[in-house]
Write a protein that holds these residues in place. Structure first.
Motif, mmCIF file in Angstrom:
data_model
loop_
_atom_site.group_PDB
_atom_site.id
_atom_site.type_symbol
_atom_site.label_atom_id
_atom_site.label_comp_id
_atom_site.label_asym_id
_atom_site.label_seq_id
_atom_site.Cartn_x
_atom_site.Cartn_y
_atom_site.Cartn_z
ATOM 1 N N GLN A 1 -7.014 -3.706 -5.551
ATOM 2 C CA GLN A 1 -8.238 -3.662 -4.741
ATOM 3 C C GLN A 1 -9.482 -3.784 -5.616
ATOM 4 O O GLN A 1 -10.506 -4.329 -5.178
ATOM 5 C CB GLN A 1 -8.307 -2.340 -3.967
ATOM 6 N N ASN A 2 -9.405 -3.256 -6.831
ATOM 7 C CA ASN A 2 -10.549 -3.274 -7.747
ATOM 8 C C ASN A 2 -10.566 -4.507 -8.650
ATOM 9 O O ASN A 2 -11.419 -4.625 -9.526
ATOM 10 C CB ASN A 2 -10.530 -2.014 -8.623
ATOM 11 N N ASN B 1 -9.859 2.682 -12.303
ATOM 12 C CA ASN B 1 -10.596 3.917 -11.984
ATOM 13 C C ASN B 1 -10.471 4.961 -13.089
ATOM 14 O O ASN B 1 -10.408 6.158 -12.808
ATOM 15 C CB ASN B 1 -10.156 4.513 -10.646
ATOM 16 N N TYR C 1 -1.647 -0.866 -5.671
ATOM 17 C CA TYR C 1 -2.499 -1.411 -4.607
ATOM 18 C C TYR C 1 -3.973 -1.098 -4.909
ATOM 19 O O TYR C 1 -4.841 -1.974 -4.772
ATOM 20 C CB TYR C 1 -2.083 -0.817 -3.270
ATOM 21 N N GLU C 2 -4.249 0.122 -5.344
ATOM 22 C CA GLU C 2 -5.629 0.514 -5.652
ATOM 23 C C GLU C 2 -6.171 -0.305 -6.817
ATOM 24 O O GLU C 2 -7.331 -0.750 -6.802
ATOM 25 C CB GLU C 2 -5.696 2.000 -5.979
ATOM 26 N N ASP D 1 -0.793 3.212 -6.220
ATOM 27 C CA ASP D 1 -1.689 3.075 -7.371
ATOM 28 C C ASP D 1 -1.825 1.613 -7.796
ATOM 29 O O ASP D 1 -2.901 1.177 -8.232
ATOM 30 C CB ASP D 1 -1.233 3.954 -8.535
ATOM 31 N N LYS E 1 0.827 -1.210 0.000
ATOM 32 C CA LYS E 1 0.000 0.000 0.000
ATOM 33 C C LYS E 1 0.859 1.256 0.000
ATOM 34 O O LYS E 1 0.560 2.236 -0.690
ATOM 35 C CB LYS E 1 -0.912 -0.003 1.229
#
Length: 289
Positions: free
Chosen positions: A246-247, A288, A242-243, A240, A235
């Motif tokens: 997550q998705n 995203n 990690y994000e 980015d 994280k």
């Protein structure tokens, strides 16, 4: 005049340095930002390859270098806990529950890839009268008193040993690689012999062979969900990435379709790139965008 020349030389050096910095920045921009390295654990299962390759290509496009480290399950969890490995795309729950609980202070469950993944003891459909594990009692000799399984160290291997003991079955567990297990199972099925081996979805075995998972009436093998794991440092190390993880999600059927293509000889990364190209909206959602 002497002072003028010295001043002129200094101005020239400053201009050259500025040009060099500008060229350097431009070159860096053209070559993509280098954000560091992310290390993936890759277990010797066909189900691990497609999601790992898809994530690898996306992360490389984001500017990361990606390393793949071959490891069994035990080494994967130890490597994640120590920070030697960053990500594992193919953790099966509840099969890996004990390992996760052992290292949960240093490992995070980041996302669910897919659910409803069946696993357990598999037999050919031509074997009649066996619908659940307890039906094997008294018929072990039909299977030459053997169950074929995957490698030592896998959670499923220990679960099968415990299941054999609790069900009081006169069966020996023969461990091997995934490929070795399937080769032995195919040899028996080619002769229409009864055979028991370990099976799970997603896997092309269910496309290639007429087989079924028998009910585990002792409760060792349940319908699984497959998760992305990361060490707790990811994280901060790569927010980015990690994000994005997550998705992360991918349909089980898509993973099986990619496995079939790879086993038919198509390059792993070409298969992964095809999936990305055909599912750009889903990729954009994970990023995203």
């Amino acid at each position: 005049m002497k002072k003028f020349l010295i001043t002129l030389m200094m101005v020239s050096l400053i201009v050259l340095a500025a040009c060099g910095s500008s060229d350097e920045a431009e070159g860096s921009e053209e070559g993509g930002e280098d954000k560091g390295t992310i290390s993936f654990a890759v277990t010797p299962w066909t189900s691990t390859v497609p999601p790992t390759k898809v994530a690898k290509i996306i992360l490389e496009d984001m500017g990361y270098e990606v390393e793949e480290t071959q490891a069994d399950v035990s080494s994967t969890f130890v490597g994640l806990s120590r920070g030697d490995l960053d990500v594992f795309m193919d953790s099966w729950m509840p099969a890996h529950e004990l390992q996760f609980e052992e290292y949960e202070d240093s490992i995070e469950m980041v996302a669910t890839s897919y659910e409803d993944a069946d696993s357990g003891l598999v037999i050919p459909t031509y074997v009649e009268g066996i619908e659940k594990v307890s039906d094997l009692k008294g018929r072990e000799d039909e299977f030459n008193n053997k169950i074929y399984g995957i490698e030592e160290g896998a959670s499923a291997t220990e679960m099968m040993r415990d299941l054999i003991e609790e069900a009081d079955l006169d069966l020996e567990l023969i461990t091997s690689s995934e490929g070795g297990m399937l080769a032995q199972a195919q040899k028996e099925m080619n002769s229409d012999n009864p055979v028991i081996f370990y099976g799970w979805r997603p896997h092309t075995m269910f496309n290639k062979y007429d087989i079924e998972v028998i009910e585990d009436d002792y409760g060792y093998f349940e319908t699984s969900s497959v998760h992305v794991l990361a060490n707790n440092g990811l994280k901060d190390k790569a927010p980015d990435a990690y994000e994005f993880l997550q998705n992360w999600s991918i349909p089980l059927e898509d993973v099986e379709e990619m496995i079939v293509k790879i086993e038919d000889g198509q390059d792993e990364e070409e298969v992964a790139q095809e999936w990305i190209d055909e599912h750009q909206d889903q990729v954009d959602n994970m990023l995203n965008n």
